[in-house]
Design an enzyme around this catalytic site. Structure first.
Site, PDB file in Angstrom:
ATOM      1  N   LYS A 118      17.486   4.366  22.791  1.00  0.00           N
ATOM      2  CA  LYS A 118      17.869   5.680  23.319  1.00  0.00           C
ATOM      3  C   LYS A 118      17.832   5.711  24.843  1.00  0.00           C
ATOM      4  O   LYS A 118      18.653   6.377  25.473  1.00  0.00           O
ATOM      5  CB  LYS A 118      16.962   6.778  22.764  1.00  0.00           C
ATOM      6  CG  LYS A 118      17.278   7.111  21.324  1.00  0.00           C
ATOM      7  CD  LYS A 118      16.781   8.489  20.948  1.00  0.00           C
ATOM      8  CE  LYS A 118      17.154   8.825  19.519  1.00  0.00           C
ATOM      9  NZ  LYS A 118      16.474   9.975  18.978  1.00  0.00           N
ATOM     10  N   LYS A 211      24.323   1.843  12.086  1.00  0.00           N
ATOM     11  CA  LYS A 211      23.815   3.001  11.335  1.00  0.00           C
ATOM     12  C   LYS A 211      24.709   4.231  11.527  1.00  0.00           C
ATOM     13  O   LYS A 211      25.219   4.440  12.623  1.00  0.00           O
ATOM     14  CB  LYS A 211      22.408   3.296  11.880  1.00  0.00           C
ATOM     15  CG  LYS A 211      21.593   4.249  11.086  1.00  0.00           C
ATOM     16  CD  LYS A 211      20.229   4.462  11.735  1.00  0.00           C
ATOM     17  CE  LYS A 211      20.323   5.258  13.015  1.00  0.00           C
ATOM     18  NZ  LYS A 211      19.059   5.684  13.589  1.00  0.00           N
ATOM     19  N   LYS A 214      24.352  10.659  14.510  1.00  0.00           N
ATOM     20  CA  LYS A 214      24.894  11.841  15.184  1.00  0.00           C
ATOM     21  C   LYS A 214      25.497  11.473  16.516  1.00  0.00           C
ATOM     22  O   LYS A 214      26.372  12.163  17.029  1.00  0.00           O
ATOM     23  CB  LYS A 214      23.758  12.829  15.500  1.00  0.00           C
ATOM     24  CG  LYS A 214      23.125  13.478  14.330  1.00  0.00           C
ATOM     25  CD  LYS A 214      21.861  14.227  14.769  1.00  0.00           C
ATOM     26  CE  LYS A 214      21.072  14.655  13.546  1.00  0.00           C
ATOM     27  NZ  LYS A 214      19.774  15.211  13.831  1.00  0.00           N
TER      28      LYS A 214
HETATM   29  P1  TYM Z   1      16.219  12.278  12.556  1.00  0.00           P
HETATM   30  O1  TYM Z   1      16.396  13.714  12.908  1.00  0.00           O
HETATM   31  O2  TYM Z   1      16.912  11.266  13.392  1.00  0.00           O
HETATM   32  O3  TYM Z   1      16.674  12.025  11.055  1.00  0.00           O
HETATM   33  C1  TYM Z   1      16.210  12.841   9.990  1.00  0.00           C
HETATM   34  C2  TYM Z   1      16.032  11.982   8.735  1.00  0.00           C
HETATM   35  O4  TYM Z   1      17.266  11.372   8.376  1.00  0.00           O
HETATM   36  C3  TYM Z   1      17.091   9.968   8.216  1.00  0.00           C
HETATM   37  N1  TYM Z   1      18.317   9.285   8.646  1.00  0.00           N
HETATM   38  C4  TYM Z   1      18.969   8.395   7.890  1.00  0.00           C
HETATM   39  N2  TYM Z   1      18.735   7.913   6.651  1.00  0.00           N
HETATM   40  C5  TYM Z   1      19.614   7.017   6.149  1.00  0.00           C
HETATM   41  N3  TYM Z   1      20.699   6.573   6.831  1.00  0.00           N
HETATM   42  C6  TYM Z   1      20.983   7.021   8.073  1.00  0.00           C
HETATM   43  N4  TYM Z   1      22.062   6.604   8.722  1.00  0.00           N
HETATM   44  C7  TYM Z   1      20.093   7.983   8.661  1.00  0.00           C
HETATM   45  N5  TYM Z   1      20.061   8.622   9.857  1.00  0.00           N
HETATM   46  C8  TYM Z   1      18.974   9.410   9.822  1.00  0.00           C
HETATM   47  C9  TYM Z   1      15.924   9.630   9.128  1.00  0.00           C
HETATM   48  O5  TYM Z   1      15.298   8.429   8.738  1.00  0.00           O
HETATM   49  C10 TYM Z   1      15.037  10.846   8.949  1.00  0.00           C
HETATM   50  O6  TYM Z   1      14.245  10.704   7.793  1.00  0.00           O
HETATM   51  N6  TYM Z   1      11.679  11.160  14.333  1.00  0.00           N
HETATM   52  C11 TYM Z   1      12.386  11.760  13.224  1.00  0.00           C
HETATM   53  C12 TYM Z   1      12.009  13.199  12.960  1.00  0.00           C
HETATM   54  C13 TYM Z   1      10.542  13.440  12.849  1.00  0.00           C
HETATM   55  C14 TYM Z   1       9.737  13.146  11.703  1.00  0.00           C
HETATM   56  C15 TYM Z   1       8.422  13.586  12.061  1.00  0.00           C
HETATM   57  C16 TYM Z   1       9.989  12.582  10.466  1.00  0.00           C
HETATM   58  C17 TYM Z   1       9.743  14.003  13.776  1.00  0.00           C
HETATM   59  N7  TYM Z   1       8.469  14.105  13.320  1.00  0.00           N
HETATM   60  C18 TYM Z   1       7.360  13.436  11.168  1.00  0.00           C
HETATM   61  C19 TYM Z   1       8.922  12.435   9.580  1.00  0.00           C
HETATM   62  C20 TYM Z   1       7.616  12.863   9.924  1.00  0.00           C
HETATM   63  C21 TYM Z   1      13.886  11.744  13.522  1.00  0.00           C
HETATM   64  O7  TYM Z   1      14.299  11.678  14.651  1.00  0.00           O
HETATM   65  O8  TYM Z   1      14.684  11.904  12.438  1.00  0.00           O
END
Ligand code: TYM
Length: 349
Positions: A118, A211, A214
């Site tokens: 990032k 992957k 967004k």
């Molecule tokens: P974020 O917002 O990027 O994504 C949310 C969830 O979607 C999953 N994900 C995917 N799974 C499969 N294939 C993909 N291409 C894909 N893109 C995204 C992510 O693995 C996630 O589960 N840091 C985290 C948010 C967060 C969090 C937490 C999660 C903050 N605090 C505490 C669990 C526990 C994030 O940026 O997810």
């Protein structure tokens, strides 16, 4: 309030309110959340404090928080049964994150691949928040002493760090933890990642080695939860493939990233295994398979999309749901944070 000696099973997870949610978020995380809601006490967060680690337009951020909340509910999360809230309404996240910033080591954070990706080349210009992001994530989970964290594959490294932080806190403060009444000297559980199913890493529709995300410049690379039926069908039709018919077994499939991705998506949407999809479509041409996939995707995402729109037409109701969830979240996190303060040696009134 008395805290249990050993943390009870509790699920925590979250998503960032940045841009559109896509099929990866839905299949990699949300589908599992809806399932776990049936058997576990669950807390699902819209992580707005994580979102501002990179610049967010304030008005858009507020709308995105509501949109993600609507997506949670439209996908099947029940705001009465589970706790749905936005992170910034529960100050314990920020408080515990600071304590964890003082537990986590620079060397640990330096290894985080997501920060490297990032921040890119202009590392000096990345926010301090982006760097410290994994401590906040550990605080999200451990503010509730949560034991299970359903996420996609890309969050695995962050969760390992959460476990390291929990373990080091327990070690560093073991004597104080005992004094606070926790006889075996452990306060935080080591949260377990729940990364299961055929779509833990949904890939870009334009490149089976990248992957779905967004932040990809091409909208054709992902299916957004807000896409209409025609757009979904068009994106699947145009998805990159190789020239061969679909393979019949999983070993062959693993060697063909684009085919593997589309079969995984189909399996996840149908709630079955890749092997079962191959039984049906092995040997078929992509054109036949893609038509079936488009129909399936539209039939699964269409209703979620429509329900999201309906919910978003009443923003005050979404705000009310978030306020209620935040109150219930604080009722759990407050007493845990009080104990953390006692354990660390802070005075409180
Ligand atoms: P974020 O917002 O990027 O994504 C949310 C969830 O979607 C999953 N994900 C995917 N799974 C499969 N294939 C993909 N291409 C894909 N893109 C995204 C992510 O693995 C996630 O589960 N840091 C985290 C948010 C967060 C969090 C937490 C999660 C903050 N605090 C505490 C669990 C526990 C994030 O940026 O997810």
């Amino acid at each position: 309030m008395m805290l249990p000696q050993k943390p009870e099973p509790r699920v925590f997870s979250g998503m960032q309110p940045t841009g559109n949610l896509h099929l990866g978020n839905y299949l990699g995380a949300m589908v599992r959340w809806v399932e776990m809601q049936q058997s576990h006490e669950c807390i699902f967060c819209v992580v707005d404090m994580h979102a501002i680690t990179v610049w967010q337009d304030p008005e858009e951020l507020a709308n995105s928080i509501r949109a993600v909340t609507a997506a949670y509910i439209a996908s099947g999360l029940d705001p009465k049964r589970s706790i749905l809230f936005n992170q910034s309404q529960v100050h314990e996240h920020a408080e515990l994150a600071w304590v964890f910033n003082c537990v986590a080591r620079l060397g640990w954070l330096n290894r985080m691949t997501q920060f490297k990706e990032k921040a890119g080349k202009d590392r000096e210009n990345a926010s301090v928040g982006l760097y410290a992001y994994p401590s906040l994530m550990a605080a999200d989970i451990l503010a509730y002493r949560a034991t299970h964290v359903p996420v996609g594959e890309d969050q695995k490294q962050h969760l390992e760090l959460s476990r390291d932080i929990a373990q080091k806190f327990n070690n560093d403060f073991a004597a104080s933890i005992r004094k606070a009444g926790f006889e075996d000297g452990t306060f935080f559980p080591l949260p377990e990642p729940v990364i299961i199913g055929p779509a833990t890493r949904v890939m870009s529709l334009r490149d089976g080695t990248k992957k779905m995300s967004k932040s990809d410049a091409s909208d054709m690379s992902r299916i957004n939860m807000t896409d209409d039926a025609d757009t979904i069908a068009k994106k699947i039709q145009k998805a990159k493939t190789d020239p061969l018919p679909l393979p019949a077994d999983e070993e062959e499939l693993a060697k063909r990233p684009e085919a593997d991705n589309l079969i995984g998506i189909y399996a996840a949407l149908e709630n079955t295994a890749k092997a079962d999809v191959l039984k049906e479509f092995g040997g078929a041409q992509f054109s036949v398979f893609k038509k079936a996939l488009a129909e399936l995707a539209v039939s699964r995402i269409g209703p979620v999309n429509a329900e999201m729109k309906r919910l978003l037409s009443d923003p005050a109701e979404i705000d009310r749901i978030l306020a209620d969830g935040s109150r219930r979240a604080r009722a759990i996190a407050g007493p845990i944070m009080d104990k953390v303060k006692d354990i660390v040696g802070f005075l409180r009134s």
